[in-house]
Design a protein around this motif. Structure first.
Motif: not given
Ligand code: FE2
Ligand code: FES
Length: 332
Positions: A172, A178, A183, A288
């Motif tokens: 991540n 992402h 986010h 997440d």
């Molecule tokens: Fe994340």
């Protein structure tokens, strides 16, 4: 009010191309959970363990099931000096797993022993060494001096149980795209990712707009093995986060996080910042979680040029797989 439906991909469909149990140090608890003379059961790494702290203050970890008639040493077991006594018939085991005493026998059978784990206690954490190929530790977890220092706050601790495997969490951090979409960052962070044997280090710069003020937050993340990472947040309000995923079984982990904030800040600001950092970190983390729980692994993903060093990260992570090890890191 309707409850959101959480779809969950079947665990056997998740297509994992990596082991649930990497060769690494695995945090199985916090120091404060096991006082002198105390015993705790713990499920980790697909098995039952027992953690106990002897009267000498040292933590020991054994496989939980007594070789005599199978009692769980962590449920009703008692610390006697620096050893652990089984609740069922009183057989006693030392930190090496050897049976040292049977209260009603004149001879101790040679096979009377349980598996013992190599343990480290640093940064307020209890860690065990797991090696898929049975080797002794080939690296160490550093002491992070800020944890336990009077110049930093006491840690705020968070634990989250997630249906996923360790690599998804660590990946991540290098997954640039992402941050933007999931986010809500104004733009993907600038990322530098370096590896050095069992270590990785990553600098991530994020431009952030809050209350009409634009600022750049720089995060330095240092990873040691598969399941230990420390994040340092720089700027006016320095903070740090320890993050350690612990595999419970092949499909589930507990992620432990500890957040501290610099005491250089004035006391009122400091506690507000500590709450804010903890709250923000957990809010972002929770975004997440449903992704991890429901996604599959794509071993050969279709990537674009803005995606970040996902392939380099996976290559680095391969050294912790069964049959791999430090040599494969050198060959990277
Ligand atoms: Fe994340
Ligand atoms: S089962 Fe542990 S002493 Fe008998």
């Amino acid at each position: 009010m309707s409850t959101p439906i959480q779809i969950r991909t079947r665990d056997d469909e998740k297509n994992y191309d990596f082991s649930p149990y990497p060769s690494s140090w695995i945090q199985i608890g916090w120091s404060h959970e096991v006082g002198r003379g105390e015993v705790r059961p713990r499920r980790a790494l697909g098995r039952e363990l027992v953690i106990f702290r002897g009267q000498d203050g040292q933590v020991r970890v054994l496989d939980a099931y007594c070789p005599h008639l199978g009692a769980h040493l962590g449920v009703g077991g008692a610390v006697i000096g620096d050893e652990l006594r089984c609740p069922f018939h009183g057989w006693q085991f030392d930190g090496s797993g050897a049976c040292t005493k049977i209260p009603y026998a004149s001879k101790i059978p040679g096979r009377a022993r349980v598996g013992a784990w190599t343990v480290r206690e640093v940064n307020g954490q209890i860690l065990v060494w797991h090696d898929a190929d049975g080797r002794p530790p080939w690296f160490e977890i550093p002491e992070v001096p800020e944890f336990g220092s009077s110049e930093w706050t006491r840690p705020r601790i968070y634990e989250t149980t997630i249906r996923t495997r360790w690599r998804e969490l660590v990946e991540n951090g290098v997954d640039r795209g992402h941050f933007f979409a999931l986010h809500g960052f104004p733009e993907p962070p600038e990322l530098e990712f370096r590896t050095d044997g069992h270590r990785f280090s990553m600098t991530s710069r994020v431009r952030w707009r809050r209350f009409g003020v634009e600022r750049t937050v720089t995060l330095d993340i240092d990873g040691y093995g598969a399941c230990f990472a420390v994040t340092r947040g720089h700027g006016e309000a320095p903070f740090m986060v320890l993050g350690c995923p612990m595999p419970i079984d092949a499909n589930t982990i507990i992620h432990r996080q500890a957040v501290i904030v610099s005491r250089r800040l004035p006391p009122l600001v400091r506690s507000a910042v500590a709450r804010f950092v903890g709250w923000t970190a957990m809010r972002e983390f929770r975004r997440d979680v449903p992704i991890w729980q429901n996604k599959v692994v794509i071993p050969r993903p279709v990537l674009c040029d803005g995606d970040g060093p996902i392939v380099r990260f996976r290559t680095w992570a391969r050294q912790f797989e069964p049959g791999a090890g430090p040599a494969s890191a050198a060959a990277e």
